[in-house]
Scaffold this active site. Sequence first.
Site, PDB file in Angstrom:
ATOM      1  CD  GLU A  45      13.727 -59.583  16.013  1.00 33.39           C
ATOM      2  OE1 GLU A  45      14.079 -58.917  14.936  1.00 33.39           O
ATOM      3  OE2 GLU A  45      14.341 -59.568  17.100  1.00 33.39           O
ATOM      4  CG  ASP A  70      17.130 -67.027  13.010  1.00 34.38           C
ATOM      5  OD1 ASP A  70      17.559 -67.670  11.969  1.00 34.38           O
ATOM      6  OD2 ASP A  70      16.897 -65.649  12.536  1.00 34.38           O
ATOM      7  CG  ASP A 119      15.362 -64.130   2.198  1.00 30.68           C
ATOM      8  OD1 ASP A 119      15.078 -63.294   1.123  1.00 30.68           O
ATOM      9  OD2 ASP A 119      16.190 -65.300   2.011  1.00 30.68           O
ATOM     10  CG  ASP A 155      15.940 -53.333   3.202  1.00 30.77           C
ATOM     11  OD1 ASP A 155      15.699 -54.449   3.884  1.00 30.77           O
ATOM     12  OD2 ASP A 155      16.785 -53.421   2.480  1.00 30.77           O
TER      13      ASP A 155
END
Length: 219
Positions: A45, A70, A119, A155
């Site tokens: 991920e 990350d 982002d 989204d």
Amino acid sequence: MGKDKLRRFAEIDTFSNVLQLDAGKELKGQWGITQFKNNNPVVLELACGKGEYTVSLARLFPDKNFIGVDYKGNRIWRGAKTALEEGVNNVAFLRIQIESILDYFAPGEVDEIWITFPDPQPQVGREKKRLTSPRFLDMYKHIVRTGGYINLKTDNDPLHAYTAEKIDELKLKLHIKTEDLYHSPYADEVLSIKTYYEKKYLKDNKNINYLKFSFTNEL
């Protein structure tokens, strides 16, 4: 840097399921055997944030190994700590810049990639920083096995449209495309995992987009 962030950075140094920066390079080509002590498929991920999706996937699929990637250690601290506390042993976290991912995974070592609510980098001048830009897709193509999937859940409508456009331009194989996941037939147990931020988006009546695609065999 606040005291809480400093504490978290110090704590993840002691976590057995966190690899930071150059330390992760030693596992290139052997994540399964060295980190997880098995030969199960490796799933990433990217820009995992607090690792909610990573840990949730690991709970659902104990026969796969999941790595959240990350750069912000104070974020991955949460997912790493949850996995350790719950004994979810098929989870690890890698603290690196995603731009350097080829230094950490061998060709074909990754079974699948998830990109959840990244982002969107909306400014035109920042297109190369989008995690589904051709620059990044070329990196993924080298580390994902033949037939392995890339999943984008967002989204952000423009990022969804941009990614669909790149899939078409690069002649990648599109498997699923929806602009409204939870009013589609695709919202299964996996895609219905909701992070903290996704729950907020849904409360604001935002639609959730989803794309699933794969590469052709040629590099």
